[in-house]
Design a protein around this motif. Structure first.
Motif, mmCIF file in Angstrom:
data_model
loop_
_atom_site.group_PDB
_atom_site.id
_atom_site.type_symbol
_atom_site.label_atom_id
_atom_site.label_comp_id
_atom_site.label_asym_id
_atom_site.label_seq_id
_atom_site.Cartn_x
_atom_site.Cartn_y
_atom_site.Cartn_z
ATOM 1 N N VAL A 92 34.385 22.149 72.448
ATOM 2 C CA VAL A 92 34.143 22.694 71.111
ATOM 3 C C VAL A 92 35.409 23.390 70.620
ATOM 4 C CG1 VAL A 92 33.152 24.813 72.095
ATOM 5 C CG2 VAL A 92 32.668 24.212 69.709
ATOM 6 N N ALA A 93 35.686 23.224 69.331
ATOM 7 C CA ALA A 93 36.835 23.880 68.708
ATOM 8 C C ALA A 93 36.434 24.398 67.342
ATOM 9 C CB ALA A 93 38.009 22.914 68.591
ATOM 10 N N GLU A 94 37.105 25.455 66.915
ATOM 11 C CA GLU A 94 36.816 26.058 65.605
ATOM 12 C C GLU A 94 37.878 25.639 64.595
ATOM 13 O OE1 GLU A 94 37.573 28.702 62.367
ATOM 14 O OE2 GLU A 94 38.806 28.709 64.201
ATOM 15 N N TYR A 95 37.410 25.310 63.403
ATOM 16 C CA TYR A 95 38.349 24.991 62.322
ATOM 17 C C TYR A 95 37.790 25.536 61.014
ATOM 18 C CZ TYR A 95 41.201 22.349 58.993
ATOM 19 O OH TYR A 95 42.047 22.001 57.959
ATOM 20 N N GLY A 105 35.833 17.977 67.648
ATOM 21 C CA GLY A 105 36.572 19.153 68.089
ATOM 22 C C GLY A 105 38.019 18.828 68.394
ATOM 23 N N MET A 106 38.253 17.655 68.987
ATOM 24 C CA MET A 106 39.623 17.218 69.245
ATOM 25 C C MET A 106 40.391 17.061 67.942
ATOM 26 S SD MET A 106 41.611 14.223 68.975
ATOM 27 C CE MET A 106 40.448 12.855 69.035
ATOM 28 N N TRP A 107 39.791 16.352 66.964
ATOM 29 C CA TRP A 107 40.457 16.179 65.670
ATOM 30 C C TRP A 107 40.718 17.537 65.012
ATOM 31 C CZ3 TRP A 107 42.436 11.596 64.579
ATOM 32 C CH2 TRP A 107 41.859 10.441 65.118
ATOM 33 N N ALA A 108 39.755 18.443 65.136
ATOM 34 C CA ALA A 108 39.911 19.776 64.543
ATOM 35 C C ALA A 108 41.101 20.516 65.160
ATOM 36 C CB ALA A 108 38.628 20.593 64.740
ATOM 37 N N GLU A 133 52.002 24.277 75.947
ATOM 38 C CA GLU A 133 51.900 24.039 74.504
ATOM 39 C C GLU A 133 50.612 23.303 74.164
ATOM 40 O OE1 GLU A 133 56.504 23.653 72.966
ATOM 41 O OE2 GLU A 133 55.688 22.053 74.215
ATOM 42 N N LEU A 134 50.269 22.321 74.982
ATOM 43 C CA LEU A 134 49.047 21.559 74.728
ATOM 44 C C LEU A 134 47.812 22.407 75.001
ATOM 45 C CD1 LEU A 134 48.250 18.746 73.755
ATOM 46 C CD2 LEU A 134 48.031 18.056 76.157
ATOM 47 N N GLU A 135 47.889 23.235 76.014
ATOM 48 C CA GLU A 135 46.793 24.147 76.334
ATOM 49 C C GLU A 135 46.521 25.088 75.161
ATOM 50 O OE1 GLU A 135 45.630 26.344 80.466
ATOM 51 O OE2 GLU A 135 47.616 26.782 79.640
ATOM 52 N N LYS A 136 47.583 25.554 74.528
ATOM 53 C CA LYS A 136 47.438 26.441 73.368
ATOM 54 C C LYS A 136 46.782 25.715 72.198
ATOM 55 C CE LYS A 136 50.084 29.572 70.393
ATOM 56 N NZ LYS A 136 51.440 30.110 70.069
ATOM 57 N N ILE A 137 47.082 24.440 72.046
ATOM 58 C CA ILE A 137 46.512 23.651 70.957
ATOM 59 C C ILE A 137 45.014 23.430 71.173
ATOM 60 C CG2 ILE A 137 46.462 21.310 69.957
ATOM 61 C CD1 ILE A 137 49.536 21.288 70.421
ATOM 62 N N TYR A 138 44.633 23.116 72.409
ATOM 63 C CA TYR A 138 43.255 22.703 72.672
ATOM 64 C C TYR A 138 42.306 23.811 73.130
ATOM 65 C CZ TYR A 138 44.004 17.618 72.310
ATOM 66 O OH TYR A 138 44.234 16.349 71.860
ATOM 67 N N ASN A 139 42.810 24.747 73.949
ATOM 68 C CA ASN A 139 41.898 25.600 74.705
ATOM 69 C C ASN A 139 41.672 26.977 74.090
ATOM 70 O OD1 ASN A 139 41.812 23.450 76.408
ATOM 71 N ND2 ASN A 139 42.746 24.477 78.163
ATOM 72 N N GLU A 140 41.571 27.001 72.785
ATOM 73 C CA GLU A 140 41.336 28.285 72.121
ATOM 74 C C GLU A 140 39.908 28.770 72.320
ATOM 75 O OE1 GLU A 140 40.980 28.834 67.603
ATOM 76 O OE2 GLU A 140 43.024 29.508 68.024
ATOM 77 N N LYS A 141 38.937 27.860 72.240
ATOM 78 C CA LYS A 141 37.523 28.256 72.320
ATOM 79 C C LYS A 141 36.843 27.710 73.569
ATOM 80 C CE LYS A 141 33.573 29.114 69.434
ATOM 81 N NZ LYS A 141 33.140 29.302 68.045
#
Length: 341
Positions: A92-95, A105-108, A133-141
């Motif tokens: 899950v990701a927030e946008y 969530g990936m697209w977001a 860098e990729l971890e920062k992009i994906y693993n916020e939530k």
């Protein structure tokens, strides 16, 4: 049953894939097609309209330009595995204040990163992007599954883009400005270039000596570009190219076909799926499921057109219908640790 099935074998998409899928289905030990159920279902829905997605959620760009082309291909380098294989939690990701799950969530996450200034559409950056860098992009939530695999794919893709395509995805598409790009063109088409030039897009298996090329993510990239730009009123591909695509053999489509009763699993395979046991990538059970999915979808198209010769249904429409139905079904889908889907 084979005589019933043969009656409708005139599928429009690439005949070699249809025929190879048939060979595997006829040899399969764990998956079979209920042709009576298939014909009944096709007859029931022969006059239904199957819509196509427009990919117009806020997580997608809104302009019919090169940036959108680049974004749609970028996302499909990463379009696999959104359920954690241990915890079974969905990514899950927030946008912009909303949560998006799984693929959305990936697209977001990608769009949010690009809007914050991360140059994810540039091949040079992708070739050197780091795990942190990729971890920062994906693993916020939540944590994105298979993050190391995603990193390696981006590094590979970035390197190829810089060496062969001027660092940008849209350069893979020839003649797109005139709406004459080809998906398949004797090795020169967009899907074919993704497969030949980018190893991570190759999605092939061998079953009892029979080779089958599923090419799920490469085909999906082409399909999503077609659907997205059609929705924005712009043609990218030459008329009729979309008819060459098969359905995109993933988790949700066989789940839907199984729920309907068109795909029937052996008791052993059914138990493995219900218990959440991962099937081996490229193993006989997984290949049987994916091949049967492609073959059944082709037969569905043919049979629908038998009952309704005026039907405009194609594999893109069937794919979206089955994908939507699969997501709405409470039954379990198979699991495979793979970057293919």
């Amino acid at each position: 049953m084979v005589t019933i099935e043969k009656k409708f074998m005139k599928s429009a998409f690439r005949p070699e894939l249809f025929e190879v899928s048939e060979k595997i289905v006829l040899m399969a030990d764990n998956v079979e097609i209920d042709y009576i159920k298939l014909i009944e279902f096709a007859k029931k829905h022969a006059f239904s309209e199957l819509s196509l997605p427009k990919w117009n959620l806020p997580v997608f760009p809104e302009k019919p330009d090169e940036t959108t082309l680049d974004f749609m291909v970028l996302g499909n380098t990463q379009n696999f595995a959104y359920t954690d294989f241990i915890t079974k939690q969905t990514y899950v990701a927030e946008y912009k204040g909303n949560d998006y799950f799984g693929a959305m969530g990936m697209w977001a996450s990608l769009k949010k990163a690009i809007e914050s200034g991360v140059p994810l559409l540039d091949g040079e950056y992708l070739s050197s992007i780091t795990y942190k860098e990729l971890e920062k992009i994906y693993n916020e939530k939540s944590n994105m599954p298979m993050l190391q695999d995603r990193l390696e794919i981006l590094n590979e893709v970035g390197d190829v883009l810089c060496r062969k395509y001027g660092g940008r995805f849209h350069n893979i598409l020839e003649d797109y400005e005139d709406g004459e790009a080809m998906m398949f063109d004797n090795g020169r088409g967009f899907v074919e270039k993704l497969i030949s030039d980018f190893p991570s897009f190759r999605d092939e298996s061998t079953y009892n000596g029979v080779s089958i090329k599923f090419e799920k993510r490469a085909q999906l990239a082409a399909g999503m570009i077609y659907e997205k730009f059609e929705g924005l009123g712009r043609k990218i591909f030459k008329e009729g190219e979309e008819e060459k695509l098969s359905v995109f053999a993933d988790y949700e489509l066989p789940k839907a076909l199984s729920s309907i009763g068109i795909l029937k699993y052996s008791s052993k395979l059914r138990e493995e799926i219900e218990q959440g046991m991962p099937l081996k990538s490229g193993g006989s059970e997984e290949v049987e499921i994916r091949a049967a999915t492609i073959y059944a979808a082709g037969l569905l198209e043919d049979t629908i057109k038998h009952f309704n010769p005026n039907s405009k249904v194609n594999q893109l429409g069937i794919d979206y219908w089955l994908w939507s139905a699969g997501r709405d079904s409470p039954t379990e889908h198979h699991l495979t640790i793979t970057t293919a889907y």
